[in-house]
Write an enzyme that holds these catalytic residues in place. Structure first.
Site, PDB file in Angstrom:
ATOM      1  N   LYS A  14       9.697  -4.124   5.080  1.00 52.91           N
ATOM      2  CA  LYS A  14      10.449  -3.773   3.867  1.00 52.91           C
ATOM      3  C   LYS A  14      11.757  -4.545   3.747  1.00 52.91           C
ATOM      4  O   LYS A  14      12.263  -4.745   2.652  1.00 52.91           O
ATOM      5  CB  LYS A  14      10.707  -2.261   3.823  1.00 52.91           C
ATOM      6  CG  LYS A  14       9.417  -1.496   3.606  1.00 52.91           C
ATOM      7  CD  LYS A  14       9.623  -0.104   3.127  1.00 52.91           C
ATOM      8  CE  LYS A  14       8.273   0.501   2.788  1.00 52.91           C
ATOM      9  NZ  LYS A  14       8.339   1.843   2.278  1.00 52.91           N
ATOM     10  N   LYS A  35      -2.991  -5.159   4.306  1.00 56.25           N
ATOM     11  CA  LYS A  35      -3.423  -3.863   3.757  1.00 56.25           C
ATOM     12  C   LYS A  35      -3.221  -3.809   2.240  1.00 56.25           C
ATOM     13  O   LYS A  35      -2.352  -4.512   1.699  1.00 56.25           O
ATOM     14  CB  LYS A  35      -2.684  -2.717   4.452  1.00 56.25           C
ATOM     15  CG  LYS A  35      -1.219  -2.629   4.117  1.00 56.25           C
ATOM     16  CD  LYS A  35      -0.586  -1.322   4.611  1.00 56.25           C
ATOM     17  CE  LYS A  35       0.856  -1.261   4.157  1.00 56.25           C
ATOM     18  NZ  LYS A  35       1.553  -0.037   4.396  1.00 56.25           N
ATOM     19  N   LYS A  69       0.983  -1.184  -2.967  1.00 53.51           N
ATOM     20  CA  LYS A  69       1.517  -1.263  -4.332  1.00 53.51           C
ATOM     21  C   LYS A  69       2.495  -2.428  -4.473  1.00 53.51           C
ATOM     22  O   LYS A  69       2.725  -2.917  -5.567  1.00 53.51           O
ATOM     23  CB  LYS A  69       2.292   0.013  -4.703  1.00 53.51           C
ATOM     24  CG  LYS A  69       1.680   1.268  -4.170  1.00 53.51           C
ATOM     25  CD  LYS A  69       2.483   2.516  -4.400  1.00 53.51           C
ATOM     26  CE  LYS A  69       2.283   3.463  -3.231  1.00 53.51           C
ATOM     27  NZ  LYS A  69       2.190   4.854  -3.551  1.00 53.51           N
TER      28      LYS A  69
HETATM   29  P1  TYM Z   1       3.077   5.722   1.960  1.00 56.36           P
HETATM   30  O1  TYM Z   1       3.653   6.312   0.726  1.00 56.36           O
HETATM   31  O2  TYM Z   1       3.262   4.255   2.186  1.00 56.36           O
HETATM   32  O3  TYM Z   1       1.516   5.985   1.997  1.00 56.36           O
HETATM   33  C1  TYM Z   1       0.974   7.291   1.833  1.00 56.36           C
HETATM   34  C2  TYM Z   1      -0.264   7.435   2.689  1.00 56.36           C
HETATM   35  O4  TYM Z   1      -1.235   6.444   2.337  1.00 56.36           O
HETATM   36  C3  TYM Z   1      -1.632   5.743   3.513  1.00 56.36           C
HETATM   37  N1  TYM Z   1      -1.938   4.347   3.152  1.00 56.36           N
HETATM   38  C4  TYM Z   1      -3.089   3.718   3.445  1.00 56.36           C
HETATM   39  N2  TYM Z   1      -4.185   4.129   4.097  1.00 56.36           N
HETATM   40  C5  TYM Z   1      -5.195   3.239   4.219  1.00 56.36           C
HETATM   41  N3  TYM Z   1      -5.158   1.976   3.710  1.00 56.36           N
HETATM   42  C6  TYM Z   1      -4.067   1.520   3.064  1.00 56.36           C
HETATM   43  N4  TYM Z   1      -4.036   0.300   2.540  1.00 56.36           N
HETATM   44  C7  TYM Z   1      -2.952   2.408   2.899  1.00 56.36           C
HETATM   45  N5  TYM Z   1      -1.743   2.307   2.305  1.00 56.36           N
HETATM   46  C8  TYM Z   1      -1.127   3.494   2.468  1.00 56.36           C
HETATM   47  C9  TYM Z   1      -0.446   5.820   4.455  1.00 56.36           C
HETATM   48  O5  TYM Z   1      -0.818   5.624   5.790  1.00 56.36           O
HETATM   49  C10 TYM Z   1       0.046   7.236   4.168  1.00 56.36           C
HETATM   50  O6  TYM Z   1      -0.686   8.169   4.941  1.00 56.36           O
HETATM   51  N6  TYM Z   1       6.244   6.988   5.596  1.00 56.36           N
HETATM   52  C11 TYM Z   1       5.152   7.466   4.764  1.00 56.36           C
HETATM   53  C12 TYM Z   1       5.498   8.735   3.972  1.00 56.36           C
HETATM   54  C13 TYM Z   1       5.991   9.866   4.800  1.00 56.36           C
HETATM   55  C14 TYM Z   1       5.214  10.665   5.683  1.00 56.36           C
HETATM   56  C15 TYM Z   1       6.107  11.638   6.193  1.00 56.36           C
HETATM   57  C16 TYM Z   1       3.863  10.654   6.055  1.00 56.36           C
HETATM   58  C17 TYM Z   1       7.271  10.327   4.820  1.00 56.36           C
HETATM   59  N7  TYM Z   1       7.347  11.420   5.666  1.00 56.36           N
HETATM   60  C18 TYM Z   1       5.673  12.604   7.127  1.00 56.36           C
HETATM   61  C19 TYM Z   1       3.432  11.625   6.979  1.00 56.36           C
HETATM   62  C20 TYM Z   1       4.328  12.589   7.489  1.00 56.36           C
HETATM   63  C21 TYM Z   1       4.802   6.381   3.774  1.00 56.36           C
HETATM   64  O7  TYM Z   1       5.598   5.546   3.430  1.00 56.36           O
HETATM   65  O8  TYM Z   1       3.540   6.535   3.226  1.00 56.36           O
END
Ligand code: TYM
Length: 379
Positions: A151, A243, A246
């Site tokens: 990031k 991966k 967005k």
């Molecule tokens: P975020 O918003 O990037 O993504 C949300 C969820 O989607 C999954 N994900 C994917 N899984 C498979 N293939 C992909 N290409 C892909 N892109 C995203 C992510 O693994 C996630 O499960 N830090 C986290 C948000 C968060 C969180 C938490 C998660 C904040 N606090 C506590 C779990 C527990 C994040 O940025 O997810």
């Protein structure tokens, strides 16, 4: 490894063996949870959710809550808007993204009679526990995380100790995993369904929980298990070496839950495949694009990779493969898109869902935070 989550694919075996007790791959169609489980997860409000979010996380959030029959279990899912601001956001856009995120989750089938849905910023206990846990998290552990590096547009091997990296990286972005640990531990969560890219943060969370427990000679925080779906890493349609995300500048690399059939058709038509002719087979190294499409079908149909390849045995070329995949994605998302459009017109309904979720989440959060403060001598 517990027999409650039985579906372990070869692809996950290395991770499972490395960390047998704490990482489980779940077959979300066939999962049971021990009594008093707290299933917790979050998603950032960066707009509508994409196929990677859906298959790596949100679909399993829904199935875990839906298939639960034990009232002692709780399912808590949040919109991580405090995480979103670790990369600056225009306030108007953030507000819109928050609505889009909640509407996407509801349209994806989350049922608020079975789970709590809330905005992280509406529960101030997250920020408070974040501070307590930041005080227990080593800079070295944070420095080893890779998400802040991508990031902050730095390479995975870069370090906060490099002068230019130090200057360019905001403290909030660097300390983000401590907030994520606070999110999870605030609810004394036992299971966290996420995509593979979050595994590193979950490992850090367990280490923070262990540090807290040993520092205060308690077993207050459970060590939460990472739950991965078999389709835990969905790749970019255009560049299957990375991966699906967005933030990918190529618009056709990412399919959204709310895409129209025409958009889905175009994106799959433009997806990178390879020059190997004839029948399709799964080989992520030699055929990453084709294997990604097979993985997507596997995640959507709840079938193993072998079953999907068997189903595809009639396919003889890339066009037939793409038509097949396109139809399956359209079928999965068509009704969801229509529901999303309806929900986005009804802001007061979306607000009422979040207010109700906030109140229920806060009840748990404030009780637990009070207990944490007692343990720490802050009561
Ligand atoms: P975020 O918003 O990037 O993504 C949300 C969820 O989607 C999954 N994900 C994917 N899984 C498979 N293939 C992909 N290409 C892909 N892109 C995203 C992510 O693994 C996630 O499960 N830090 C986290 C948000 C968060 C969180 C938490 C998660 C904040 N606090 C506590 C779990 C527990 C994040 O940025 O997810």
């Amino acid at each position: 490894m517990s027999s409650t989550f039985t579906h372990i694919s070869r692809r996950s075996l290395a991770t499972a063996v490395k960390n047998a007790a704490s990482v489980q791959e779940i077959s979300v169609s066939n999962s049971t949870l021990p009594p008093n489980s707290r299933i917790f997860s979050m998603i950032q409000p960066t707009g509508r959710i994409h196929l990677g979010n859906y298959l790596g996380a949100v679909k399993s959030w829904r199935t875990l809550a839906e298939s639960n029959t034990d009232p002692s279990n709780k399912f808590i899912y949040g919109i991580a808007d405090l995480h979103a601001i670790t990369v600056p956001k225009d306030p108007k856009q953030l507000k819109e993204y928050r609505y889009q995120a909640i509407a996407s989750l509801l349209a994806s089938g989350l049922d608020t009679s079975k789970c709590i849905l809330f905005f992280q910023s509406a529960v101030p206990e997250h920020a408070e526990l974040n501070w307590f846990l930041t005080c227990m998290t080593s800079m070295g552990a944070l420095n080893r995380m890779t998400q802040w590096k991508s990031k902050a547009q730095q390479s995975d091997s870069s370090s906060i100790l490099e002068e230019n990296v130090l200057e360019m990286t905001k403290a909030g972005l660097f300390c983000y995993p401590a907030l994520q640990a606070a999110d999870i531990l605030l609810y004394k969560s036992t299971h966290v369904p996420v995509g593979d890219d979050q595994s590193q943060h979950l490992e850090l969370c367990r280490n923070v929980a262990k540090t807290f427990n040993s520092t205060y000679n308690t077993d207050y925080f459970p060590l939460p298990k990472t739950l991965l779906t078999p389709a835990k890493k969905i790749l970019s349609l255009k560049t299957p070496a990375k991966k699906m995300s967005k933030s990918d500048p190529v618009a056709t690399s990412c399919i959204y839950v709310t895409d129209t059939p025409e958009e889905i058709t175009l994106k799959i038509k433009k997806a990178t495949t390879d020059s190997i002719q004839g029948q399709v087979y799964f080989d992520p190294v030699e055929r990453p694009g084709v294997s990604n499409l097979i993985n997507i079908v596997s995640g959507l149909s709840n079938k193993s990779i072998d079953e999907v390849v068997e189903d595809m045995s009639f396919i003889n070329n890339h066009k037939e493969l793409k038509d097949y995949v396109t139809n399956i994605i359209i079928e999965e998302f068509d009704a969801k898109r229509q529901l999303y459009d309806e929900l986005m017109k009804d802001r007061s309904y979306l607000e009422s869902i979040c207010t109700q979720g906030r109140d229920t989440a806060r009840e748990i959060a404030s009780t637990n935070l009070q207990e944490v403060k007692q343990i720490m001598g802050l009561d």
